[in-house]
Write a protein that holds these residues in place. Structure first.
Motif, PDB file in Angstrom:
ATOM      1  N   PRO A 143      39.946  63.329  53.354  1.00  0.00           N
ATOM      2  CA  PRO A 143      38.555  63.280  52.861  1.00  0.00           C
ATOM      3  C   PRO A 143      38.399  62.643  51.486  1.00  0.00           C
ATOM      4  O   PRO A 143      37.287  62.238  51.128  1.00  0.00           O
ATOM      5  CB  PRO A 143      38.148  64.757  52.821  1.00  0.00           C
ATOM      6  N   GLU A 144      39.475  62.533  50.707  1.00  0.00           N
ATOM      7  CA  GLU A 144      39.371  62.000  49.358  1.00  0.00           C
ATOM      8  C   GLU A 144      39.993  60.614  49.211  1.00  0.00           C
ATOM      9  O   GLU A 144      40.183  60.128  48.097  1.00  0.00           O
ATOM     10  CB  GLU A 144      40.005  62.969  48.362  1.00  0.00           C
ATOM     11  N   LEU A 145      40.303  59.966  50.334  1.00  0.00           N
ATOM     12  CA  LEU A 145      40.878  58.630  50.320  1.00  0.00           C
ATOM     13  C   LEU A 145      39.784  57.631  50.668  1.00  0.00           C
ATOM     14  O   LEU A 145      39.061  57.809  51.649  1.00  0.00           O
ATOM     15  CB  LEU A 145      42.020  58.546  51.330  1.00  0.00           C
ATOM     16  N   SER A 146      39.651  56.571  49.857  1.00  0.00           N
ATOM     17  CA  SER A 146      38.515  55.669  50.020  1.00  0.00           C
ATOM     18  C   SER A 146      38.927  54.215  49.821  1.00  0.00           C
ATOM     19  O   SER A 146      39.782  53.908  48.984  1.00  0.00           O
ATOM     20  CB  SER A 146      37.420  56.034  49.008  1.00  0.00           C
ATOM     21  N   LEU A 147      38.322  53.314  50.604  1.00  0.00           N
ATOM     22  CA  LEU A 147      38.506  51.883  50.391  1.00  0.00           C
ATOM     23  C   LEU A 147      37.762  51.495  49.118  1.00  0.00           C
ATOM     24  O   LEU A 147      36.552  51.672  49.011  1.00  0.00           O
ATOM     25  CB  LEU A 147      37.961  51.090  51.580  1.00  0.00           C
ATOM     26  N   ALA A 148      38.500  50.947  48.136  1.00  0.00           N
ATOM     27  CA  ALA A 148      37.908  50.638  46.834  1.00  0.00           C
ATOM     28  C   ALA A 148      37.498  49.174  46.710  1.00  0.00           C
ATOM     29  O   ALA A 148      36.406  48.873  46.237  1.00  0.00           O
ATOM     30  CB  ALA A 148      38.885  50.996  45.714  1.00  0.00           C
ATOM     31  N   THR A 149      38.377  48.264  47.112  1.00  0.00           N
ATOM     32  CA  THR A 149      38.054  46.846  47.019  1.00  0.00           C
ATOM     33  C   THR A 149      38.665  46.099  48.190  1.00  0.00           C
ATOM     34  O   THR A 149      39.721  46.471  48.715  1.00  0.00           O
ATOM     35  CB  THR A 149      38.567  46.193  45.712  1.00  0.00           C
ATOM     36  N   ILE A 240      31.447  54.091  41.774  1.00  0.00           N
ATOM     37  CA  ILE A 240      31.326  54.842  43.032  1.00  0.00           C
ATOM     38  C   ILE A 240      31.287  53.973  44.285  1.00  0.00           C
ATOM     39  O   ILE A 240      31.431  54.485  45.397  1.00  0.00           O
ATOM     40  CB  ILE A 240      30.072  55.745  43.023  1.00  0.00           C
ATOM     41  N   LYS A 241      31.086  52.665  44.146  1.00  0.00           N
ATOM     42  CA  LYS A 241      30.935  51.797  45.310  1.00  0.00           C
ATOM     43  C   LYS A 241      32.088  50.805  45.394  1.00  0.00           C
ATOM     44  O   LYS A 241      32.661  50.417  44.387  1.00  0.00           O
ATOM     45  CB  LYS A 241      29.601  51.046  45.251  1.00  0.00           C
ATOM     46  N   PRO A 242      32.415  50.352  46.616  1.00  0.00           N
ATOM     47  CA  PRO A 242      33.516  49.394  46.771  1.00  0.00           C
ATOM     48  C   PRO A 242      33.104  47.976  46.391  1.00  0.00           C
ATOM     49  O   PRO A 242      31.931  47.616  46.416  1.00  0.00           O
ATOM     50  CB  PRO A 242      33.842  49.484  48.266  1.00  0.00           C
TER      51      PRO A 242
END
Length: 302
Positions: A143-149, A240-242
């Motif tokens: 749940p805390e892993l996110s695509l950043a760029t 907060i956004k990729p």
């Protein structure tokens, strides 16, 4: 670059002095970065010394702005500016939105905002496409892993706390180059960092801005800013956004016919990304050239 000519040396000295003025203001208020440290990082050989928090980002900003000023003094005027993530601050200076000094203040304000989550996470450079990275993220389902760029067709960056990043590393198939931790010290471009964005928004509006003098492209908005955009709000979205460099470059290349992309970074990474996204595009990374090449390219005398 510093040794190319007296003109480049003076230009670089002026930029460093402007940034040092901001460093002096903050050092008097108890911040760890002291006057002279930016110069030492940029102009001295790496001694392996651990750098105070925020110094690396401030030095990267300073070098990009100095390179931009050197090019302009050589008669090379940009038609547009683009910076990914933290690099958008230098792009804003290039586009005339902030002075060298106020860009440095913006860089420090962003670092101050991130201090609350320092060492709680980081970012991974992944040798994979956007589609593959998203598939792995769905598989891991952390749940805390996110695509950043999305940097190119073969490079992405993932953001999150350390245990989540380790899960991403562990999911790398055998024989595949493992993701590399970037060592930034915090997990940028993460949807859970709304408090970081709000902290940045509280400090940045007090930093003076002027209207853009040329097109400024945002890899978060994936387009050029318009006169209706709030540039502080847009920049703070980086927390907060990729970012999506391919979509942004495609928008830029539709607006500017056969552009020459000049990478102001020190390792030519952005130029390599451009070449992967836009095969055949003209790119130039002057800080990866030797001094003789630079003298010829900039038409400067030794």
């Amino acid at each position: 670059m510093y040794s190319v000519s007296d003109d480049t040396r003076q230009t670089i000295d002026e930029v460093i002095a402007a940034v040092d003025g901001v460093v002096e203001e903050r050092h008097q208020r108890g911040h760890a970065i002291a006057p002279g440290m930016v110069r030492e990082v940029l102009l001295s050989r790496d001694t392996g010394t651990v750098l105070p928090y925020g110094l690396k980002q401030l030095a990267l900003y300073t070098s990009a702005v100095a390179m931009s000023r050197v090019l302009r003094h050589a008669g090379i005027e940009p038609d547009a500016a683009l910076g990914e993530s933290f690099g958008e601050i230098a792009a804003r200076e290039c586009a005339g939105n902030v002075t060298v000094t106020n860009g440095a203040r913006t860089a420090c304000a962003l670092n101050d905002a991130y201090y609350a989550v320092l060492n709680q996470g980081d970012m991974l450079l992944v040798n994979a496409s956007e589609a593959h990275t998203l598939a792995v993220l769905r598989q891991i389902n952390h749940p805390e892993l996110s695509l950043a760029t999305v940097n190119s067709p073969t490079h992405t960056v993932v953001s999150g706390p350390h245990d989540a990043l380790q899960a991403m590393i562990d999911a790398t198939p055998a024989g595949t180059p493992p993701p590399r931790e970037l060592g930034i010290g915090y997990a940028s471009h993460h949807p859970q960092h709304t408090a970081i964005k709000q902290a940045a928004l509280r400090s940045m509006p007090g930093i003076p801005q002027t209207p853009l003098k040329l097109a400024l492209y945002s890899t978060v908005q994936q387009r050029a800013y318009t006169p209706q955009d709030d540039l502080v709000e847009g920049f703070s979205d980086n927390t907060i956004k990729p970012c999506h460099l391919p979509n942004t470059l495609n928008a830029l290349s539709r607006a500017i016919h056969k552009p020459l992309f000049i990478d102001l970074g020190g390792n030519g990474y952005m130029a390599r990304c451009v070449s992967k996204i836009l095969p055949g595009a003209r790119t130039y990374a002057p800080l990866t050239q030797n001094a003789l090449d630079l003298r010829a390219d900039l038409a400067l005398k030794p």
